[in-house]
Design a protein around this motif. Structure first.
Motif, PDB file in Angstrom:
ATOM      1  N   CYS A 161      44.284  39.068  32.511  1.00 17.32           N
ATOM      2  CA  CYS A 161      44.809  39.764  31.342  1.00 17.32           C
ATOM      3  C   CYS A 161      45.989  38.982  30.778  1.00 17.32           C
ATOM      4  CB  CYS A 161      45.218  41.194  31.710  1.00 17.32           C
ATOM      5  SG  CYS A 161      46.562  41.280  32.918  1.00 17.32           S
ATOM      6  N   ASP A 162      46.510  39.449  29.651  1.00 16.82           N
ATOM      7  CA  ASP A 162      47.639  38.750  29.033  1.00 16.82           C
ATOM      8  C   ASP A 162      48.920  38.921  29.835  1.00 16.82           C
ATOM      9  OD1 ASP A 162      46.065  37.867  26.920  1.00 16.82           O
ATOM     10  OD2 ASP A 162      46.521  39.594  25.657  1.00 16.82           O
ATOM     11  N   GLN A 163      49.173  40.149  30.339  1.00 13.86           N
ATOM     12  CA  GLN A 163      50.456  40.426  30.962  1.00 13.86           C
ATOM     13  C   GLN A 163      50.315  41.457  32.073  1.00 13.86           C
ATOM     14  OE1 GLN A 163      53.592  39.023  29.684  1.00 13.86           O
ATOM     15  NE2 GLN A 163      54.353  39.702  31.658  1.00 13.86           N
ATOM     16  N   THR A 164      50.887  41.149  33.225  1.00  9.38           N
ATOM     17  CA  THR A 164      51.013  42.096  34.330  1.00  9.38           C
ATOM     18  C   THR A 164      52.486  42.200  34.686  1.00  9.38           C
ATOM     19  OG1 THR A 164      48.825  41.527  35.213  1.00  9.38           O
ATOM     20  CG2 THR A 164      50.351  42.631  36.692  1.00  9.38           C
ATOM     21  N   ILE A 165      53.013  43.427  34.672  1.00 10.81           N
ATOM     22  CA  ILE A 165      54.427  43.670  34.960  1.00 10.81           C
ATOM     23  C   ILE A 165      54.516  44.619  36.150  1.00 10.81           C
ATOM     24  CG2 ILE A 165      56.607  44.576  34.088  1.00 10.81           C
ATOM     25  CD1 ILE A 165      55.636  43.921  31.273  1.00 10.81           C
ATOM     26  N   ILE A 166      55.255  44.223  37.177  1.00  8.15           N
ATOM     27  CA  ILE A 166      55.340  45.031  38.393  1.00  8.15           C
ATOM     28  C   ILE A 166      56.795  45.149  38.825  1.00  8.15           C
ATOM     29  CG2 ILE A 166      54.654  45.245  40.807  1.00  8.15           C
ATOM     30  CD1 ILE A 166      52.159  43.619  40.097  1.00  8.15           C
ATOM     31  N   SER A 167      57.223  46.386  39.059  1.00  6.67           N
ATOM     32  CA  SER A 167      58.548  46.663  39.599  1.00  6.67           C
ATOM     33  C   SER A 167      58.375  47.420  40.912  1.00  6.67           C
ATOM     34  CB  SER A 167      59.358  47.504  38.606  1.00  6.67           C
ATOM     35  OG  SER A 167      60.607  47.870  39.158  1.00  6.67           O
ATOM     36  N   ILE A 168      58.990  46.903  41.972  1.00  4.80           N
ATOM     37  CA  ILE A 168      58.814  47.499  43.292  1.00  4.80           C
ATOM     38  C   ILE A 168      60.137  47.390  44.048  1.00  4.80           C
ATOM     39  CG2 ILE A 168      57.971  45.364  44.322  1.00  4.80           C
ATOM     40  CD1 ILE A 168      55.959  47.084  45.915  1.00  4.80           C
ATOM     41  N   GLU A 169      60.470  48.432  44.800  1.00  3.59           N
ATOM     42  CA  GLU A 169      61.733  48.398  45.533  1.00  3.59           C
ATOM     43  C   GLU A 169      61.531  47.803  46.925  1.00  3.59           C
ATOM     44  OE1 GLU A 169      64.111  51.876  45.362  1.00  3.59           O
ATOM     45  OE2 GLU A 169      63.832  52.140  43.205  1.00  3.59           O
ATOM     46  N   ASP A 170      61.206  48.619  47.902  1.00  2.97           N
ATOM     47  CA  ASP A 170      61.119  48.129  49.276  1.00  2.97           C
ATOM     48  C   ASP A 170      59.682  48.041  49.781  1.00  2.97           C
ATOM     49  OD1 ASP A 170      63.847  48.149  49.158  1.00  2.97           O
ATOM     50  OD2 ASP A 170      64.079  50.035  50.209  1.00  2.97           O
ATOM     51  N   GLY A 171      58.730  48.135  48.906  1.00  6.70           N
ATOM     52  CA  GLY A 171      57.333  48.100  49.317  1.00  6.70           C
ATOM     53  C   GLY A 171      56.778  46.693  49.395  1.00  6.70           C
ATOM     54  N   GLU A 172      55.452  46.593  49.338  1.00 10.94           N
ATOM     55  CA  GLU A 172      54.761  45.311  49.452  1.00 10.94           C
ATOM     56  C   GLU A 172      53.855  45.093  48.241  1.00 10.94           C
ATOM     57  OE1 GLU A 172      52.720  44.863  53.120  1.00 10.94           O
ATOM     58  OE2 GLU A 172      54.475  45.277  54.363  1.00 10.94           O
ATOM     59  N   LEU A 173      53.769  43.829  47.829  1.00 12.03           N
ATOM     60  CA  LEU A 173      52.912  43.447  46.714  1.00 12.03           C
ATOM     61  C   LEU A 173      52.073  42.255  47.130  1.00 12.03           C
ATOM     62  CD1 LEU A 173      52.009  43.546  43.731  1.00 12.03           C
ATOM     63  CD2 LEU A 173      54.001  42.123  43.189  1.00 12.03           C
ATOM     64  N   ASN A 174      50.764  42.363  46.941  1.00 13.60           N
ATOM     65  CA  ASN A 174      49.839  41.294  47.294  1.00 13.60           C
ATOM     66  C   ASN A 174      48.942  41.024  46.087  1.00 13.60           C
ATOM     67  OD1 ASN A 174      47.309  40.062  48.452  1.00 13.60           O
ATOM     68  ND2 ASN A 174      48.559  40.142  50.305  1.00 13.60           N
ATOM     69  N   ILE A 175      49.028  39.814  45.528  1.00 17.69           N
ATOM     70  CA  ILE A 175      48.282  39.451  44.329  1.00 17.69           C
ATOM     71  C   ILE A 175      47.455  38.207  44.615  1.00 17.69           C
ATOM     72  CG2 ILE A 175      48.446  38.723  41.924  1.00 17.69           C
ATOM     73  CD1 ILE A 175      51.003  40.247  41.665  1.00 17.69           C
ATOM     74  N   GLY A 176      46.149  38.296  44.346  1.00 17.92           N
ATOM     75  CA  GLY A 176      45.275  37.156  44.548  1.00 17.92           C
ATOM     76  C   GLY A 176      44.339  36.949  43.379  1.00 17.92           C
ATOM     77  N   ASP A 177      44.047  35.682  43.056  1.00 13.78           N
ATOM     78  CA  ASP A 177      43.094  35.318  42.001  1.00 13.78           C
ATOM     79  C   ASP A 177      43.473  35.957  40.671  1.00 13.78           C
ATOM     80  OD1 ASP A 177      41.221  33.790  43.721  1.00 13.78           O
ATOM     81  OD2 ASP A 177      40.946  35.731  44.676  1.00 13.78           O
ATOM     82  N   HIS A 178      44.737  35.878  40.343  1.00 12.44           N
ATOM     83  CA  HIS A 178      45.251  36.452  39.098  1.00 12.44           C
ATOM     84  C   HIS A 178      45.294  35.377  38.018  1.00 12.44           C
ATOM     85  CE1 HIS A 178      48.224  37.921  36.202  1.00 12.44           C
ATOM     86  NE2 HIS A 178      48.048  39.129  36.691  1.00 12.44           N
ATOM     87  N   LYS A 179      44.876  35.753  36.799  1.00 15.16           N
ATOM     88  CA  LYS A 179      44.956  34.859  35.649  1.00 15.16           C
ATOM     89  C   LYS A 179      45.678  35.593  34.528  1.00 15.16           C
ATOM     90  CE  LYS A 179      40.718  32.287  36.683  1.00 15.16           C
ATOM     91  NZ  LYS A 179      39.377  31.885  36.194  1.00 15.16           N
ATOM     92  N   GLY A 180      46.805  35.053  34.117  1.00 18.98           N
ATOM     93  CA  GLY A 180      47.603  35.683  33.073  1.00 18.98           C
ATOM     94  C   GLY A 180      49.066  35.681  33.446  1.00 18.98           C
ATOM     95  N   ASN A 181      49.905  35.983  32.471  1.00 21.13           N
ATOM     96  CA  ASN A 181      51.353  36.008  32.710  1.00 21.13           C
ATOM     97  C   ASN A 181      51.708  37.122  33.682  1.00 21.13           C
ATOM     98  OD1 ASN A 181      51.740  33.888  30.885  1.00 21.13           O
ATOM     99  ND2 ASN A 181      51.955  35.287  29.159  1.00 21.13           N
ATOM    100  N   LEU A 182      52.751  36.869  34.479  1.00 19.23           N
ATOM    101  CA  LEU A 182      53.123  37.804  35.541  1.00 19.23           C
ATOM    102  C   LEU A 182      54.642  37.941  35.582  1.00 19.23           C
ATOM    103  CD1 LEU A 182      52.259  39.491  38.033  1.00 19.23           C
ATOM    104  CD2 LEU A 182      52.383  37.388  39.376  1.00 19.23           C
TER     105      LEU A 182
END
Length: 332
Positions: A161-182
Motif C-alpha cells: 500500500c502507499d502508507q502504513t502508520i503504526i504506533s505501539i507502546e510496550d508491545g511487539e510489531l512484526n512486519i514481513g514482505d511489506h511494500k510501501g512507505n512505513l
C-alpha cells in the motif's frame, strides 16, 4: 511481615470465592454484521484487548464477527458488561466496543475465555485500528493501514500500500514482505522488519530493540537507548540517531550511498559489502576506532578522527559518537 499478611489475605479471599458464598456470573456476547462496500470505504475499529484477525476475500462485503465470553466470581456487589456498537459515517464503518462496570464492593475474580474479532473484507478497504493489549493479524492487504496499540502485538504480512502508520507502546510489531512507505513510533516494544521494500521508512523509538533484515529503502531512524540490529540492508539514504543503545549494521553494495550515523554512548559496528564506493569520516570524543577496509585509503587520522575513501569515493559515510566504540569493516 507485610508480605506475609498480604499473602494470607489473598488465600482467604480465594478460599472465600471458591466457597458457596461466591456468586458466579457469565458474560457471553456474539455479534455478526455485514456491510456492502466499494472502493473508497474504510473500517475504523476500536477493539480494546480483543484479538483481531483481518482476512482478505473477493466479495464487496465487509463481514464482522465478534465473540466474547467471560466469567467472574464475586463476593459483594458490582456488575460488568460488554457490548459492541456499529455505525456508518461518510463511507467509514465504525466498530466500537464498550466495557462497562458498576462500582465494586467486595472482591471479584474476572476471567476472559474468548475475545476475538474475525473480519473478512476486500483489500481495498482502508483500516484504522485502535487497540490496547490484544493481538492484530493482517495478511495480503492493499489499502492504507493505521494501527495504534498499547501493550499488544501486531503481525503484518504481504502488505502492499502507499502508507502504513503504526504506533505501539510496550508491545511487539512484526512486519514481513511489506511494500510501501512505513512509519513506526514505539516506546519499549520490540520491532522486527524483514524482507521488505520500503521507499521511505521513518522509525522513532525509545528503549525497545529494533531488528531489520533483508530489506531495502531509505531510512530515518531515531532511537533512545534501544539496540538496533540491521543486516543485509540495501539503502541509498540512511540517517540513524541513537542514544546509549548499540548499533550493528550491514550495508549491501549500491551505486550511490549517503549514510549518517550518530550515537551518544552506543557502540557502532558497521559492515560494508565489498564494492561500495564512498568517502568516510569517523569522529569520536572518548572511544576506540577500528578500521578494516582492504579497499580503503586513509586520508587523515588522529586519536579521535579518521577520514578516507573506498574506491573512487562516490558516496558518503559519516559516523559521529561521543563515548561509543566504532568498528568499520569491509566484508565479502
Amino acid at each position: 511481615m507485610m508480605r506475609n499478611t498480604l499473602g494470607s489475605l489473598m488465600i482467604v479471599i480465594i478460599t472465600a470465592l471458591a466457597s458457596c458464598g461466591a456468586q458466579g456470573r457469565e458474560i457471553e456476547r456474539d455479534y455478526h454484521k455485514t456491510y456492502d462496500v466499494s472502493p473508497g470505504y474504510g473500517l475504523r475499529l476500536k477493539n480494546g484487548d480483543g484479538n483481531v484477525f483481518i482476512k482478505r476475500w473477493d466479495k464487496d462485503v465487509l463481514d464482522i464477527k465478534v465473540e466474547y465470553l467471560a466469567e467472574y466470581k464475586s463476593i459483594g456487589a458490582g456488575e460488568r458488561d460488554f457490548k459492541v456498537n456499529f455505525r456508518t459515517k461518510n463511507d467509514i464503518i465504525e466498530v466500537t466496543e464498550v466495557e462497562t462496570s458498576t462500582p465494586v464492593i467486595g472482591f471479584h475474580i474476572f476471567n476472559i475465555k474468548e475475545y476475538s474479532y474475525t473480519i473478512f473484507a476486500p483489500d481495498y478497504l482502508t483500516l484504522e485500528i485502535n487497540g490496547d493489549d490484544g493481538e492484530i493479524y493482517i495478511d495480503d492487504w492493499r489499502a492504507n493501514i493505521e494501527i495504534s496499540l498499547d501493550d499488544g502485538a501486531a503481525v503484518l504480512r504481504g502488505i502492499e500500500c502507499d502508507q502504513t502508520i503504526i504506533s505501539i507502546e510496550d508491545g511487539e510489531l512484526n512486519i514481513g514482505d511489506h511494500k510501501g512507505n512505513l512509519e513506526i513510533d514505539y516506546d519499549d516494544g520490540r520491532i522486527e522488519i524483514f524482507r521488505c521494500s520500503i521507499p521511505e521508512c521513518i522509525i522513532r523509538g525509545e528503549d525497545g530493540p529494533l531488528s531489520i533484515r533483508d530489506t531495502k529503502g531509505d531510512f530515518d531512524i531515531e532511537l533512545d537507548d534501544g539496540d538496533a540490529d540491521i543486516y543485509r540492508l540495501l539503502t541509498e539514504n540512511l540517517h540513524y540517531q541513537g542514544g546509549d543503545g548499540d548499533l550493528e549494521m550491514e550495508i549491501l553494495r549500491i551505486d550511490d550511498i549517503d549514510i549518517d550515523i550518530r550515537t551518544d554512548d552506543g557502540d557502532i559496528d558497521l559492515d560494508l559489502e565489498e564494492g561500495i564506493s564512498a568517502k568516510f569520516s569517523i569522529d569520536v570524543d572518548d572511544a576506540r576506532i577500528r578500521i578494516d577496509l582492504p579497499s580503503g585509503t586513509i586520508i587523515e587520522k588522529d586519536e579521535n578522527w579518521v577520514s578516507g575513501k573506498l574506491r573512487d569515493g562516490k558516496g558518503r559515510i559519516r559516523i559521529r559518537t561521543s563515548d561509543g566504540n566504532v568498528n568499520l569493516r569491509e566484508i565479502r
